[in-house]
Design a protein around this motif. Structure first.
Motif, PDB file in Angstrom:
ATOM      1  N   ILE A 249      36.087   2.379 -52.515  1.00  0.00           N
ATOM      2  CA  ILE A 249      36.610   3.443 -51.638  1.00  0.00           C
ATOM      3  C   ILE A 249      35.979   3.356 -50.258  1.00  0.00           C
ATOM      4  O   ILE A 249      36.645   3.534 -49.228  1.00  0.00           O
ATOM      5  N   LEU A 250      34.670   3.064 -50.220  1.00  0.00           N
ATOM      6  CA  LEU A 250      33.980   2.914 -48.942  1.00  0.00           C
ATOM      7  C   LEU A 250      34.465   1.666 -48.214  1.00  0.00           C
ATOM      8  O   LEU A 250      34.672   1.691 -46.992  1.00  0.00           O
ATOM      9  N   LEU A 251      34.678   0.574 -48.940  1.00  0.00           N
ATOM     10  CA  LEU A 251      35.195  -0.651 -48.328  1.00  0.00           C
ATOM     11  C   LEU A 251      36.570  -0.407 -47.711  1.00  0.00           C
ATOM     12  O   LEU A 251      36.863  -0.880 -46.609  1.00  0.00           O
ATOM     13  N   VAL A 252      37.404   0.337 -48.417  1.00  0.00           N
ATOM     14  CA  VAL A 252      38.743   0.667 -47.916  1.00  0.00           C
ATOM     15  C   VAL A 252      38.648   1.467 -46.622  1.00  0.00           C
ATOM     16  O   VAL A 252      39.353   1.184 -45.646  1.00  0.00           O
ATOM     17  N   ALA A 253      37.750   2.454 -46.586  1.00  0.00           N
ATOM     18  CA  ALA A 253      37.604   3.304 -45.390  1.00  0.00           C
ATOM     19  C   ALA A 253      37.158   2.478 -44.184  1.00  0.00           C
ATOM     20  O   ALA A 253      37.670   2.653 -43.063  1.00  0.00           O
ATOM     21  N   ILE A 254      36.204   1.562 -44.400  1.00  0.00           N
ATOM     22  CA  ILE A 254      35.710   0.727 -43.295  1.00  0.00           C
ATOM     23  C   ILE A 254      36.781  -0.245 -42.832  1.00  0.00           C
ATOM     24  O   ILE A 254      37.007  -0.432 -41.628  1.00  0.00           O
ATOM     25  N   LEU A 255      37.473  -0.872 -43.788  1.00  0.00           N
ATOM     26  CA  LEU A 255      38.555  -1.794 -43.433  1.00  0.00           C
ATOM     27  C   LEU A 255      39.662  -1.092 -42.653  1.00  0.00           C
ATOM     28  O   LEU A 255      40.212  -1.634 -41.686  1.00  0.00           O
ATOM     29  N   MET A 256      39.990   0.115 -43.074  1.00  0.00           N
ATOM     30  CA  MET A 256      41.032   0.896 -42.402  1.00  0.00           C
ATOM     31  C   MET A 256      40.638   1.142 -40.941  1.00  0.00           C
ATOM     32  O   MET A 256      41.452   0.972 -40.017  1.00  0.00           O
ATOM     33  N   SER A 257      39.381   1.529 -40.737  1.00  0.00           N
ATOM     34  CA  SER A 257      38.880   1.785 -39.383  1.00  0.00           C
ATOM     35  C   SER A 257      38.893   0.507 -38.542  1.00  0.00           C
ATOM     36  O   SER A 257      39.287   0.517 -37.374  1.00  0.00           O
ATOM     37  N   GLN A 258      38.463  -0.599 -39.148  1.00  0.00           N
ATOM     38  CA  GLN A 258      38.405  -1.862 -38.409  1.00  0.00           C
ATOM     39  C   GLN A 258      39.793  -2.383 -38.056  1.00  0.00           C
ATOM     40  O   GLN A 258      40.007  -2.915 -36.964  1.00  0.00           O
ATOM     41  N   LEU A 259      40.738  -2.235 -38.984  1.00  0.00           N
ATOM     42  CA  LEU A 259      42.110  -2.662 -38.694  1.00  0.00           C
ATOM     43  C   LEU A 259      42.723  -1.820 -37.585  1.00  0.00           C
ATOM     44  O   LEU A 259      43.435  -2.330 -36.708  1.00  0.00           O
ATOM     45  N   ARG A 260      42.443  -0.518 -37.615  1.00  0.00           N
ATOM     46  CA  ARG A 260      42.935   0.368 -36.554  1.00  0.00           C
ATOM     47  C   ARG A 260      42.396  -0.106 -35.192  1.00  0.00           C
ATOM     48  O   ARG A 260      43.135  -0.155 -34.194  1.00  0.00           O
ATOM     49  N   SER A 310      49.224  -1.441 -45.745  1.00  0.00           N
ATOM     50  CA  SER A 310      48.836  -1.775 -47.122  1.00  0.00           C
ATOM     51  C   SER A 310      47.502  -1.152 -47.496  1.00  0.00           C
ATOM     52  O   SER A 310      47.329  -0.688 -48.627  1.00  0.00           O
ATOM     53  N   ILE A 311      46.563  -1.127 -46.552  1.00  0.00           N
ATOM     54  CA  ILE A 311      45.244  -0.536 -46.858  1.00  0.00           C
ATOM     55  C   ILE A 311      45.362   0.981 -46.982  1.00  0.00           C
ATOM     56  O   ILE A 311      44.664   1.619 -47.774  1.00  0.00           O
ATOM     57  N   VAL A 312      46.280   1.584 -46.198  1.00  0.00           N
ATOM     58  CA  VAL A 312      46.532   3.023 -46.323  1.00  0.00           C
ATOM     59  C   VAL A 312      47.128   3.327 -47.703  1.00  0.00           C
ATOM     60  O   VAL A 312      46.724   4.283 -48.369  1.00  0.00           O
ATOM     61  N   ASP A 313      48.082   2.485 -48.124  1.00  0.00           N
ATOM     62  CA  ASP A 313      48.670   2.646 -49.461  1.00  0.00           C
ATOM     63  C   ASP A 313      47.614   2.473 -50.552  1.00  0.00           C
ATOM     64  O   ASP A 313      47.601   3.219 -51.544  1.00  0.00           O
ATOM     65  N   LEU A 314      46.736   1.481 -50.358  1.00  0.00           N
ATOM     66  CA  LEU A 314      45.660   1.236 -51.330  1.00  0.00           C
ATOM     67  C   LEU A 314      44.752   2.454 -51.428  1.00  0.00           C
ATOM     68  O   LEU A 314      44.351   2.862 -52.530  1.00  0.00           O
ATOM     69  N   ASP A 315      44.431   3.052 -50.287  1.00  0.00           N
ATOM     70  CA  ASP A 315      43.588   4.244 -50.265  1.00  0.00           C
ATOM     71  C   ASP A 315      44.227   5.368 -51.086  1.00  0.00           C
ATOM     72  O   ASP A 315      43.554   6.046 -51.879  1.00  0.00           O
ATOM     73  N   TYR A 316      45.536   5.539 -50.915  1.00  0.00           N
ATOM     74  CA  TYR A 316      46.267   6.578 -51.662  1.00  0.00           C
ATOM     75  C   TYR A 316      46.267   6.275 -53.161  1.00  0.00           C
ATOM     76  O   TYR A 316      46.048   7.166 -53.995  1.00  0.00           O
ATOM     77  N   GLN A 317      46.535   5.012 -53.511  1.00  0.00           N
ATOM     78  CA  GLN A 317      46.579   4.622 -54.924  1.00  0.00           C
ATOM     79  C   GLN A 317      45.247   4.883 -55.627  1.00  0.00           C
ATOM     80  O   GLN A 317      45.207   5.406 -56.748  1.00  0.00           O
ATOM     81  N   ILE A 318      44.157   4.523 -54.941  1.00  0.00           N
ATOM     82  CA  ILE A 318      42.830   4.706 -55.543  1.00  0.00           C
ATOM     83  C   ILE A 318      42.517   6.188 -55.715  1.00  0.00           C
ATOM     84  O   ILE A 318      42.096   6.632 -56.784  1.00  0.00           O
ATOM     85  N   LYS A 319      42.760   6.961 -54.650  1.00  0.00           N
ATOM     86  CA  LYS A 319      42.390   8.377 -54.679  1.00  0.00           C
ATOM     87  C   LYS A 319      43.293   9.210 -55.586  1.00  0.00           C
ATOM     88  O   LYS A 319      42.906  10.304 -56.015  1.00  0.00           O
ATOM     89  N   SER A 320      44.486   8.692 -55.860  1.00  0.00           N
ATOM     90  CA  SER A 320      45.391   9.422 -56.761  1.00  0.00           C
ATOM     91  C   SER A 320      45.321   8.879 -58.186  1.00  0.00           C
ATOM     92  O   SER A 320      46.125   9.249 -59.038  1.00  0.00           O
ATOM     93  N   GLY A 321      44.349   7.983 -58.429  1.00  0.00           N
ATOM     94  CA  GLY A 321      44.106   7.494 -59.780  1.00  0.00           C
ATOM     95  C   GLY A 321      45.201   6.629 -60.353  1.00  0.00           C
ATOM     96  O   GLY A 321      45.486   6.682 -61.559  1.00  0.00           O
ATOM     97  N   GLN A 322      45.833   5.795 -59.513  1.00  0.00           N
ATOM     98  CA  GLN A 322      46.949   4.965 -59.975  1.00  0.00           C
ATOM     99  C   GLN A 322      46.508   3.623 -60.560  1.00  0.00           C
ATOM    100  O   GLN A 322      47.329   2.748 -60.800  1.00  0.00           O
ATOM    101  N   GLY A 323      45.233   3.463 -60.761  1.00  0.00           N
ATOM    102  CA  GLY A 323      44.732   2.210 -61.340  1.00  0.00           C
ATOM    103  C   GLY A 323      43.248   2.073 -61.109  1.00  0.00           C
ATOM    104  O   GLY A 323      42.619   2.901 -60.436  1.00  0.00           O
TER     105      GLY A 323
END
Length: 337
Positions: A249-260, A310-323
């Protein structure tokens, strides 16, 4: 007021009864603590200095101490730490605090007491009555982080006072690796000076070898490997993160910021803006802008946008418990690398 102004006022014995210290720069907070402690003689401190942590102590106790007369001295010094109720943050504290006690005290503080409230948070909740009263009644001391320009000047001056200098590239790298945190810079300077004891000049090689990579920098390298489609190197880095117990989750947040940041810098650069203008516009350190532009140079903007979505979608999937989050992040790497 700034730290330098505070020190000057205290030396002139121009002392107020209540101070509010805001900001999170540890070096500055420590300087404030020491400046106030120096107002008391060493033999007075045991009797007339008290420090309260409001995450496990009642505000009642702190106020009672503040209204008490000093014992064999002229002044009583009271530090209040972690006043979490001044923010919108949730606290783990189980201590119920009566904020009205502080609101009323600062309206009419005890003349012989110096109260220093250390609100070392990102931001205070200005809607709260107690915060409004503090801003109205007390002296605020700014212990927040310096911008990159002021930080660079301060580091150069610190080193000059010790008989050293630092190359521009080395300074940029040092500030970037420490996330512009002066406290972290100070922690790294001793070994850098030791390394440069003969030449008295700290170069980029020294900073690169001696200053550890931050998590942001390591994730930046992970993104480099993904964008370069080096799947084996990307997977190896990811496994290292997992071994270090770093949550995806932390990796996703950092990647999202860096991509932005990559998208923003690339768009602004294509519009003809210089690196310095982009740095000021996005409030980023020039070194970070330089590295982002270098990273995005051979990439299409649509590729970056697709990866960001894709990273935004991944963030949603993880936080909504989709896998499973570790597997989902692994699939993200496989998709783009």
């Amino acid at each position: 007021m700034k730290i330098s102004e505070l020190k000057s006022e205290l030396k002139k014995s121009n002392i107020k009864n209540v101070y509010l210290v805001t900001g999170k720069e540890e070096v500055f907070v420590k300087q404030v603590e020491n400046a106030f402690k120096d107002l008391l003689l060493p033999e007075e401190r045991d009797m007339n200095f008290s420090s309260f942590d409001l995450e496990d102590t009642s505000l009642d106790d702190a106020i009672n101490e503040a209204i008490s007369a000093p014992f064999f001295g002229e002044k009583r010094l009271v530090f209040i730490n972690h006043p979490y109720f001044l923010t919108g943050e949730k606290s783990k504290s189980f201590v119920e605090q009566n904020m009205d006690l502080l609101t009323e005290y600062v309206k009419n503080p005890t003349p012989s007491t110096i109260m220093v409230i250390f609100a070392t948070y990102e931001k205070l909740d200005s809607r709260k009555k107690v915060v409004k009263q503090l801003k109205k009644s007390v002296t605020t001391v700014d212990a927040s982080k310096m911008d990159s320009g002021r930080l660079a000047n301060t580091v150069n001056m610190d080193l000059k006072n010790d008989g050293y200098s630092i190359d521009r590239e080395a300074l940029d790298l040092l500030i970037n690796k420490t996330q512009g945190n002066y406290s972290q810079v100070v922690n790294q300077l001793d070994k850098l000076k030791l390394y440069a004891m003969q030449s008295k000049v700290i170069d980029e090689k020294a900073v690169s070898e001696l200053v550890p990579q931050s998590l942001d920098d390591n994730v930046f390298e992970l993104m480099n490997q993904i964008l370069a489609q080096n799947i084996y190197q990307a997977e190896e880095l990811y496994q290292q993160f997992l071994l270090q117990k770093i949550d995806p989750i932390l990796l996703v947040a950092i990647l999202m910021s860096q991509l932005r940041t990559l998208i923003q810098t690339k768009i602004l650069s294509e519009r003809g803006l210089s690196e310095s203008t982009i740095s000021k516009s996005l409030k980023l350190h020039p070194y970070r802008v330089k590295m982002s532009l270098k990273q995005a140079r051979n990439l299409e903007i649509q590729q970056l946008i697709l990866m960001f979505h894709s990273i935004v979608d991944l963030d949603y999937q993880i936080k909504s418990g989709q896998g499973d989050k570790e597997l989902l992040f692994d699939l993200f790497i496989a998709k783009f690398a």
